[in-house]
Design an enzyme around this catalytic site. Structure first.
Site, PDB file in Angstrom:
ATOM      1  N   CYS A 198      24.549  20.496  80.603  1.00  0.00           N
ATOM      2  CA  CYS A 198      26.159  20.732  81.763  1.00  0.00           C
ATOM      3  C   CYS A 198      25.012  20.745  82.725  1.00  0.00           C
ATOM      4  O   CYS A 198      24.938  20.232  84.378  1.00  0.00           O
ATOM      5  CB  CYS A 198      26.962  21.891  81.146  1.00  0.00           C
ATOM      6  SG  CYS A 198      27.931  21.693  81.008  1.00  0.00           S
ATOM      7  N   CYS A 253      26.192  25.711  79.394  1.00  0.00           N
ATOM      8  CA  CYS A 253      25.909  24.858  78.053  1.00  0.00           C
ATOM      9  C   CYS A 253      24.947  23.930  79.104  1.00  0.00           C
ATOM     10  O   CYS A 253      24.893  23.178  80.152  1.00  0.00           O
ATOM     11  CB  CYS A 253      27.430  23.972  78.957  1.00  0.00           C
ATOM     12  SG  CYS A 253      27.034  22.159  78.472  1.00  0.00           S
TER      13      CYS A 253
END
Length: 112
Positions: A38, A35
């Site tokens: 993230c 991600c």
């Protein structure tokens, strides 16, 4: 560099987060390796772990290897950051947000 944030798992989540000292808020970062956003939030979470040492607990849950905890809290999009206090979710932040916002939301729980 040594990680300041706790690596939380399905096995340790209850003990580290839900059973944390009632006065200690716990910021939990739900994330995954793949991600992009993230990876932007990760370093911020580490900085907060350092800044709030002794005042709050900061941990990370890899959603890929800890699906039980992610499912329990209805994590559908990541990064998702939940703030727990006394075993309950008291605040949540979804998406990559500026450090100042995260800090403000965590600070609000430290003082209460």
């Amino acid at each position: 560099m040594m990680s300041k944030a706790l690596e939380l798992t399905d096995e340790t989540f209850e003990e580290e987060v839900l059973n944390a000292d009632a006065d200690t808020p716990v910021l939990v970062d739900f994330w995954a390796e793949w991600c992009g956003p993230c990876r932007m939030v990760g370093p911020v979470v580490e900085e907060l772990a350092e800044e709030f040492e002794g005042k709050a607990k900061v941990g990370k849950v890899d959603v890929d290897s800890n699906s039980e905890t992610s499912t329990k809290y209805g994590i559908r999009s990541i990064p998702a950051l939940l703030i727990f206090k006394d075993g309950e979710v008291v605040d949540q932040i979804v998406g990559a947000v500026p450090k100042a916002q995260l800090k403000k939301q965590l600070e609000a729980q430290v003082t209460n």
